[in-house]
Design an enzyme around this catalytic site. Sequence first.
Site, PDB file in Angstrom:
ATOM      1  N   CYS A  11       0.868  -1.175   0.000  1.00 28.41           N
ATOM      2  CA  CYS A  11       0.000   0.000   0.000  1.00 28.41           C
ATOM      3  C   CYS A  11       0.907   1.227   0.000  1.00 28.41           C
ATOM      4  CB  CYS A  11      -0.997  -0.004   1.166  1.00 28.41           C
ATOM      5  SG  CYS A  11      -0.307   0.130   2.813  1.00 28.41           S
ATOM      6  N   CYS A  85      -1.998   1.535  -4.350  1.00 26.91           N
ATOM      7  CA  CYS A  85      -0.728   2.200  -4.682  1.00 26.91           C
ATOM      8  C   CYS A  85      -0.629   2.509  -6.168  1.00 26.91           C
ATOM      9  CB  CYS A  85       0.480   1.409  -4.187  1.00 26.91           C
ATOM     10  SG  CYS A  85       0.801  -0.120  -5.059  1.00 26.91           S
ATOM     11  N   CYS A  89       3.621   0.315  -8.323  1.00 26.46           N
ATOM     12  CA  CYS A  89       4.070  -1.070  -8.208  1.00 26.46           C
ATOM     13  C   CYS A  89       4.635  -1.559  -9.534  1.00 26.46           C
ATOM     14  CB  CYS A  89       2.905  -1.968  -7.811  1.00 26.46           C
ATOM     15  SG  CYS A  89       2.205  -1.498  -6.239  1.00 26.46           S
TER      16      CYS A  89
END
Length: 134
Positions: A11, A85, A89
């Site tokens: 996150c 997120c 990522c």
Amino acid sequence: MAEKPTVLFVCVHNAGRSQMAAGYLQAIAGDRIEVLSAGSEPRDQINPVAVAAMAEEGIDIASNTPKLLTVEAVRESDVVITMGCGDACPIFPGKRYEDWVLDDPAGRDEGTVRRIRDEIRARVEKLIAELVIS
């Protein structure tokens, strides 16, 4: 997938959702699954309301420290679960990616954080059922 799958929870701050998810996965799956968590912009400490909510479940995440998401962590994981997120990522082919849409517990009251915690637990239990052939 490896004999012992590795799951990475990501996150933004690695201070609430991903820490609760990692805590549950560690507690429920034990040594059957390797557990990692990280954040794209980690905070300096875990959300104290999240720590308290997990303590109610008998899971101690108080000594955990938010960690910065690294390419290596993603590379060594079989399953990458993101929680808000977005594009932070890195994506590698051949990995299983899931995005869990969960409210951010930052700044929320205990009741809201408990609701988020309970939703995380249900998702973690489902994930374990999918990953672990008993």
